[in-house]
Design a protein around this motif. Structure first.
Motif, mmCIF file in Angstrom:
data_model
loop_
_atom_site.group_PDB
_atom_site.id
_atom_site.type_symbol
_atom_site.label_atom_id
_atom_site.label_comp_id
_atom_site.label_asym_id
_atom_site.label_seq_id
_atom_site.Cartn_x
_atom_site.Cartn_y
_atom_site.Cartn_z
ATOM 1 N N ALA A 160 0.825 -1.207 0.000
ATOM 2 C CA ALA A 160 0.000 0.000 0.000
ATOM 3 C C ALA A 160 0.859 1.257 0.000
ATOM 4 O O ALA A 160 0.551 2.248 -0.674
ATOM 5 N N ALA A 161 1.967 1.239 0.760
ATOM 6 C CA ALA A 161 2.832 2.418 0.839
ATOM 7 C C ALA A 161 3.631 2.619 -0.439
ATOM 8 O O ALA A 161 3.846 3.759 -0.879
ATOM 9 N N THR A 162 4.076 1.536 -1.065
ATOM 10 C CA THR A 162 4.935 1.645 -2.241
ATOM 11 C C THR A 162 4.185 2.157 -3.461
ATOM 12 O O THR A 162 4.781 2.776 -4.346
ATOM 13 N N VAL A 163 2.883 1.910 -3.533
ATOM 14 C CA VAL A 163 2.088 2.383 -4.667
ATOM 15 C C VAL A 163 2.277 3.880 -4.885
ATOM 16 O O VAL A 163 2.327 4.371 -6.018
ATOM 17 N N VAL A 164 2.427 4.634 -3.786
ATOM 18 C CA VAL A 164 2.424 6.092 -3.860
ATOM 19 C C VAL A 164 3.693 6.644 -4.507
ATOM 20 O O VAL A 164 3.663 7.699 -5.151
ATOM 21 N N SER A 165 4.805 5.960 -4.359
ATOM 22 C CA SER A 165 6.080 6.513 -4.812
ATOM 23 C C SER A 165 6.100 6.793 -6.308
ATOM 24 O O SER A 165 6.683 7.785 -6.758
ATOM 25 N N GLY A 166 5.467 5.966 -7.106
ATOM 26 C CA GLY A 166 5.470 6.175 -8.552
ATOM 27 C C GLY A 166 4.697 7.399 -8.973
ATOM 28 O O GLY A 166 5.079 8.097 -9.921
ATOM 29 N N ALA A 167 3.595 7.693 -8.269
ATOM 30 C CA ALA A 167 2.780 8.860 -8.626
ATOM 31 C C ALA A 167 3.494 10.166 -8.325
ATOM 32 O O ALA A 167 3.179 11.204 -8.915
ATOM 33 N N ALA A 242 -3.919 8.005 -1.801
ATOM 34 C CA ALA A 242 -2.741 8.795 -1.423
ATOM 35 C C ALA A 242 -1.956 9.228 -2.659
ATOM 36 O O ALA A 242 -1.403 10.336 -2.693
ATOM 37 N N SER A 243 -1.909 8.377 -3.673
ATOM 38 C CA SER A 243 -1.216 8.730 -4.917
ATOM 39 C C SER A 243 -1.875 9.929 -5.585
ATOM 40 O O SER A 243 -1.190 10.852 -6.055
ATOM 41 N N LEU A 244 -3.191 9.915 -5.646
ATOM 42 C CA LEU A 244 -3.910 11.019 -6.278
ATOM 43 C C LEU A 244 -3.660 12.332 -5.546
ATOM 44 O O LEU A 244 -3.372 13.370 -6.167
ATOM 45 N N MET A 245 -3.749 12.301 -4.223
ATOM 46 C CA MET A 245 -3.533 13.524 -3.447
ATOM 47 C C MET A 245 -2.088 14.011 -3.580
ATOM 48 O O MET A 245 -1.830 15.217 -3.688
ATOM 49 N N PHE A 370 -12.279 1.481 -16.828
ATOM 50 C CA PHE A 370 -12.159 2.446 -15.736
ATOM 51 C C PHE A 370 -10.777 3.098 -15.756
ATOM 52 O O PHE A 370 -10.651 4.324 -15.582
ATOM 53 N N TYR A 371 -9.748 2.289 -15.955
ATOM 54 C CA TYR A 371 -8.396 2.836 -16.001
ATOM 55 C C TYR A 371 -8.234 3.814 -17.160
ATOM 56 O O TYR A 371 -7.715 4.927 -16.983
ATOM 57 N N SER A 372 -8.664 3.431 -18.335
ATOM 58 C CA SER A 372 -8.484 4.269 -19.520
ATOM 59 C C SER A 372 -9.189 5.613 -19.375
ATOM 60 O O SER A 372 -8.609 6.672 -19.663
ATOM 61 N N LEU A 373 -10.428 5.585 -18.915
ATOM 62 C CA LEU A 373 -11.187 6.830 -18.780
ATOM 63 C C LEU A 373 -10.617 7.718 -17.684
ATOM 64 O O LEU A 373 -10.517 8.948 -17.855
ATOM 65 N N SER A 374 -10.257 7.133 -16.544
ATOM 66 C CA SER A 374 -9.713 7.942 -15.448
ATOM 67 C C SER A 374 -8.349 8.506 -15.798
ATOM 68 O O SER A 374 -8.001 9.627 -15.397
ATOM 69 N N SER A 375 -7.550 7.765 -16.565
ATOM 70 C CA SER A 375 -6.244 8.267 -16.991
ATOM 71 C C SER A 375 -6.402 9.501 -17.870
ATOM 72 O O SER A 375 -5.703 10.516 -17.692
ATOM 73 N N ALA A 390 -2.816 6.293 -9.605
ATOM 74 C CA ALA A 390 -4.193 6.602 -9.195
ATOM 75 C C ALA A 390 -5.229 5.952 -10.116
ATOM 76 O O ALA A 390 -6.190 5.339 -9.631
ATOM 77 N N PRO A 391 -5.097 6.060 -11.445
ATOM 78 C CA PRO A 391 -6.072 5.363 -12.297
ATOM 79 C C PRO A 391 -6.104 3.857 -12.063
ATOM 80 O O PRO A 391 -7.185 3.245 -12.043
ATOM 81 N N VAL A 392 -4.944 3.249 -11.892
ATOM 82 C CA VAL A 392 -4.889 1.791 -11.733
ATOM 83 C C VAL A 392 -5.403 1.365 -10.365
ATOM 84 O O VAL A 392 -6.248 0.472 -10.245
ATOM 85 N N HIS A 393 -4.907 1.992 -9.318
ATOM 86 C CA HIS A 393 -5.182 1.498 -7.971
ATOM 87 C C HIS A 393 -6.429 2.108 -7.337
ATOM 88 O O HIS A 393 -7.211 1.385 -6.707
ATOM 89 N N LEU A 394 -6.624 3.411 -7.469
ATOM 90 C CA LEU A 394 -7.797 4.026 -6.850
ATOM 91 C C LEU A 394 -9.071 3.715 -7.627
ATOM 92 O O LEU A 394 -10.034 3.168 -7.081
ATOM 93 N N PHE A 395 -9.101 4.045 -8.904
ATOM 94 C CA PHE A 395 -10.343 3.909 -9.675
ATOM 95 C C PHE A 395 -10.684 2.441 -9.937
ATOM 96 O O PHE A 395 -11.850 2.038 -9.838
ATOM 97 N N CYS A 396 -9.681 1.635 -10.255
ATOM 98 C CA CYS A 396 -9.955 0.205 -10.451
ATOM 99 C C CYS A 396 -10.239 -0.487 -9.121
ATOM 100 O O CYS A 396 -10.992 -1.459 -9.075
ATOM 101 N N GLY A 397 -9.619 0.007 -8.038
ATOM 102 C CA GLY A 397 -9.944 -0.522 -6.717
ATOM 103 C C GLY A 397 -11.392 -0.258 -6.357
ATOM 104 O O GLY A 397 -12.080 -1.134 -5.798
ATOM 105 N N CYS A 398 -11.891 0.956 -6.663
ATOM 106 C CA CYS A 398 -13.314 1.258 -6.441
ATOM 107 C C CYS A 398 -14.206 0.286 -7.205
ATOM 108 O O CYS A 398 -15.179 -0.257 -6.658
#
Length: 499
Positions: A160-167, A242-245, A370-375, A390-398
């Motif tokens: 969960a923490a590592t996802v944020v570093s790329g964004a 967290a990535s989006l913010m 979902f990923y394509s549209l949010s990206s 954020a598109p991959v993890h937040l929107f697809c997670g939702c």
């Protein structure tokens, strides 16, 4: 992981409770203790076999959990390769350093307070756990499975923490990485775990098998609580929020958008590393999802089904993204295919044990949409997320959490949880479970985005968040004094390194 508790209880009931027929075969080859009479010999034989069955089940569960924890942690290699291959070459060592630091910081945070906040003990507050800080209460030798479950939970926390570093790549100060990783691993993520997976949380409906405190009715009566088998919401939405913010408060990289709003494409440093990283993540998702059974005896059929559904959704996600790229007249580039694979994997994480195979294909394909549209939406809003976390993890997670309310079947729900109050609306469910899933999405999204937004706002006000313009142009490898990840005689003064 939520469904694991019920499955674990069922398996232990079968393994320890004395179903003599199922304790036959290899287990019956172990010799019972000798008794003076036939009657006592028969009783002691049964007792010995059930005890042996429980012991072997316990040991195999520990082995299963350890192996899955190792593979989930191996996903850190996938994240490191994917991010290092996505950023520009002048930031390669910097992003690798931050990935390694993420793993180390999350380790200390999970040990000190994270596990206690996440699981605590039976009867803790519905909001947060508050027992077993620093694993102080885990030294009792009777808690034989504790450390295996601790390690598995830690591997999830690190993810969960590592996802944020790329964004936040290519423009973030090092101290900011240390602070946000600590806050996510120590507080934001563990609280969500407690809500959904602890057995005491207010979004959970099941009671832990080792808990003598009766669990109250779920928040919405007639539902199962929030069903998130392996973490589309608990893990991926937290990391994606967290990535989006972080991307919003950082602002876009220099030169990413022109004055008239057009997107400037930056060259990736290594498509080979990107592809290898995604394949490693794909492998890790098998342990991520199948390991969430958290038991061995009687749970392997569910684990096998989970693995198949993970495979189908992941493949469907990749092909869907590639199809849309080609359909829109774009070349068949590798980037949308790779992100589509991850979109399908994230989408199936919550429903992987609860849906049929064709449902998994649909869920993976819709996740790719979902990923394509949010990206595209984030780019239109000038939100720069280099790896599209954020598109991959937040929107697809939702979508993954919501998909349970549509596609979960009654039989699969009963197999995983031991009972079924409600299930997906496409299979005759009342719709209450869909409402519960929607509530979970809203609560997890508001919590992760809200607290992360406050954290990044404070860091920005303190001027601890973004590097200077000169440092960003030069590249964080050289500007932060960690040397250069560039090859040969390539230096920042050359045009090839100015992108």
């Amino acid at each position: 992981m939520q469904g694991a508790a019920a499955a674990l209880a069922n398996s232990l009931t079968g393994g320890i409770g004395g179903e003599h027929d199922r304790l036959g075969g290899a287990r019956s080859l172990l010799q019972p203790r000798q008794q003076p009479s036939n009657s006592t010999l028969q009783m002691d034989t049964t007792y010995s076999l059930t005890s042996i069955g429980g012991f072997l089940d316990e040991q195999l569960t520990i082995l299963w959990m350890l192996q899955c924890a190792f593979l989930v942690f191996f996903m850190q290699c996938g994240f490191a390769l994917l991010e290092a291959g996505t950023v520009r070459v002048k930031n390669t060592k910097n992003i690798l350093l931050k990935n390694v630091v993420d793993a180390c910081v999350s380790t200390m945070a999970w040990w000190a307070v994270g596990y206690a906040f996440a699981y605590g003990t039976c009867g803790d507050s519905p909001f947060i756990g508050y027992h077993n800080f620093f694993s102080a209460d885990a030294n009792d030798t009777s808690q034989t499975t504790y450390w295996a479950f601790w390690l598995y939970g830690w591997a999830f926390s690190a993810t969960a923490a590592t996802v944020v570093s790329g964004a936040m790549a290519e423009r973030t100060k090092f101290r900011a990485y240390l602070l946000y990783t600590t806050f996510i691993s120590a507080f934001i993520y563990p609280v969500v775990v407690h809500w959904v997976w602890s057995g005491s949380g207010w979004l959970s409906a099941f009671r832990r098998p080792d808990c003598s405190v009766e669990k109250e009715e779920p928040l919405i009566s007639g539902t199962m609580g929030v069903m998130d088998f392996a973490g589309s919401g608990v893990v991926h939405m937290v990391g994606g929020g967290a990535s989006l913010m972080g991307a919003i408060f950082l602002g876009p990289r220099l030169g990413r958008f022109t004055k008239d709003g057009h997107v400037v494409q930056f060259d990736n440093s290594s498509p080979a590393n990107m592809a290898l990283g995604v394949f490693i993540l794909w492998l890790g998702f098998y342990a991520f999802n199948s390991g969430s059974t958290q038991c061995f005896y009687g749970c392997m059929p569910i684990a096998a089904k989970v693995a198949v559904n993970t495979t189908l959704a992941t493949g469907a996600g990749g092909l869907t993204c590639l199809f849309f790229a080609v359909f829109n007249g774009n070349p068949g580039d590798i980037a949308p295919l790779l992100n589509g694979i991850l979109a399908g994997a994230v989408s199936i994480t919550a429903p992987c044990a609860l849906v049929q195979s064709y449902g998994a294909v649909i869920i993976g394909a819709v996740g790719a949409i979902f990923y394509s549209l949010s990206s595209k939406l984030l780019l239109r809003l000038h939100i720069d997320d280099p790896v599209e976390a954020a598109p991959v993890h937040l929107f697809c997670g939702c979508w993954g959490v919501l998909s349970v309310g549509f596609f979960a079947t009654k039989s699969s729900t009963e197999a995983v949880y031991g009972y079924a109050n409600d299930w997906g609306v496409l299979y005759g469910g009342s719709g209450k479970q869909l409402g519960m899933q929607l509530l979970g999405v809203v609560c997890i999204g508001c919590w992760s985005c809200g607290l992360s937004g406050i954290m990044f706002y404070v860091l920005k006000k303190l001027d601890w968040l973004r590097t200077s313009k000169d440092a960003e142009l030069q590249g964080l490898d050289l500007s932060q004094g960690i040397g250069s990840g560039m090859r040969g005689n390539c230096f920042p003064c050359l045009p090839c390194c100015q992108d």
